[in-house]
Design an enzyme around this catalytic site. Structure first.
Site: not given
Ligand code: NAD
Length: 239
Positions: A145, A131
């Site tokens: 985070y 991130s």
């Molecule tokens: P999301 O919440 O839509 O999806 C998260 C995924 O992780 C889901 O498939 C969920 O099942 C899985 N997950 C969460 N906790 C879990 C657990 N305890 N055990 C197993 N699986 C688990 O998230 P997203 O927004 O698509 O983000 C995906 C990645 O990108 C993450 O690592 C997040 O930190 C990173 N990210 C997201 C953003 C954003 O703005 N969306 C920005 C920067 C980084």
């Protein structure tokens, strides 16, 4: 002779960025197994808050992919608030949970991938979805985070330096805000217009943009790029 179809494990693929990464990889002809908290048709279930879950997930993924994994994409993650004024035990539990899911489970999977890939003639690749917070920090309620994602970047660079000679390449992706929910809800939950004012591009990233970068690193990036970290943030944090 054509190159073998790459076998890929993507964590956290049930929605958002992970689902987009699976779609991008499948569109390129890769054989992909996804992952979520619970079992689904194309998804192996493993709750990564459980310290033993990553090892079990790796073993099951290897079995499903006929004993060969060429690329691991660590995408699963949580973004949960832990403000400084919560109770001590709540604070520590929040830190432990975020570090376990976002960093320790990813590290466990990287370790198993390295043990599997090192020394193979054709090597392997690790792509870690970190991130912007790794470099810029995050809100007062999200130090844990930011720390987990900074840890992921440090881990990725160490792996790249440590195992390149054995054919294991490692990359990280650092997205800024990515539109993973309904647009209005997403923006409101993250500060609305104020958020957009901080992004020179004028919009948050789409999951497909992050997925395109992840697929490039997984399948196309030249080996000499190992250790690279790609920013996807509309120039909201330029380093
Ligand atoms: P999301 O919440 O839509 O999806 C998260 C995924 O992780 C889901 O498939 C969920 O099942 C899985 N997950 C969460 N906790 C879990 C657990 N305890 N055990 C197993 N699986 C688990 O998230 P997203 O927004 O698509 O983000 C995906 C990645 O990108 C993450 O690592 C997040 O930190 C990173 N990210 C997201 C953003 C954003 O703005 N969306 C920005 C920067 C980084």
């Amino acid at each position: 002779m054509s190159a073998p179809v790459p076998h890929i494990l993507v964590t956290g693929s049930t929605r958002g960025i992970g689902a987009a990464i699976v779609a991008a990889l499948q569109a390129r002809g890769a054989r992909v197994i996804g992952h979520g908290r619970t079992d689904g048709s194309d998804v192996l279930g493993a709750d990564l808050e459980d310290p033993s879950a990553a090892d079990a997930l790796w073993a099951r993924a290897l079995e499903r992919l006929d004993g060969r994994i060429d690329v691991l994409v660590n995408n699963a993650g949580v973004f949960e608030a832990a403000p400084v004024d919560v109770a001590d035990d709540v604070w520590r539990a929040a830190w432990a949970r975020t570090m376990q899911i976002n960093l320790q489970a990813a590290a466990d999977l990287c370790r198993l991938a390295i043990l599997h890939m090192r020394g193979r003639g054709d090597g392997g690749r690790l792509v870690n979805i970190a991130s912007r917070a790794a470099y810029r920090g995050d809100s007062p309620a999200h130090w844990h985070y930011a720390a987990s994602k900074a840890g992921m970047v440090g881990m990725t660079k160490s792996i790249a330096r440590g195992y390149a000679a054995e054919g294991v390449l490692a990359f990280a992706v650092c997205p800024g805000f990515v539109m993973t929910g309904m647009a209005d809800d997403y923006l409101a939950s993250r500060g609305g217009d104020k958020l957009l004012a901080d992004i020179p591009l004028g919009r948050v990233a789409q999951p497909a943009e992050v997925a395109g970068a992840a697929a490039y690193l997984a399948l196309d990036a030249p080996a000499s790029m190992t250790g690279a970290v790609l920013d996807i943030n509309g120039a909201s944090f330029v380093r």
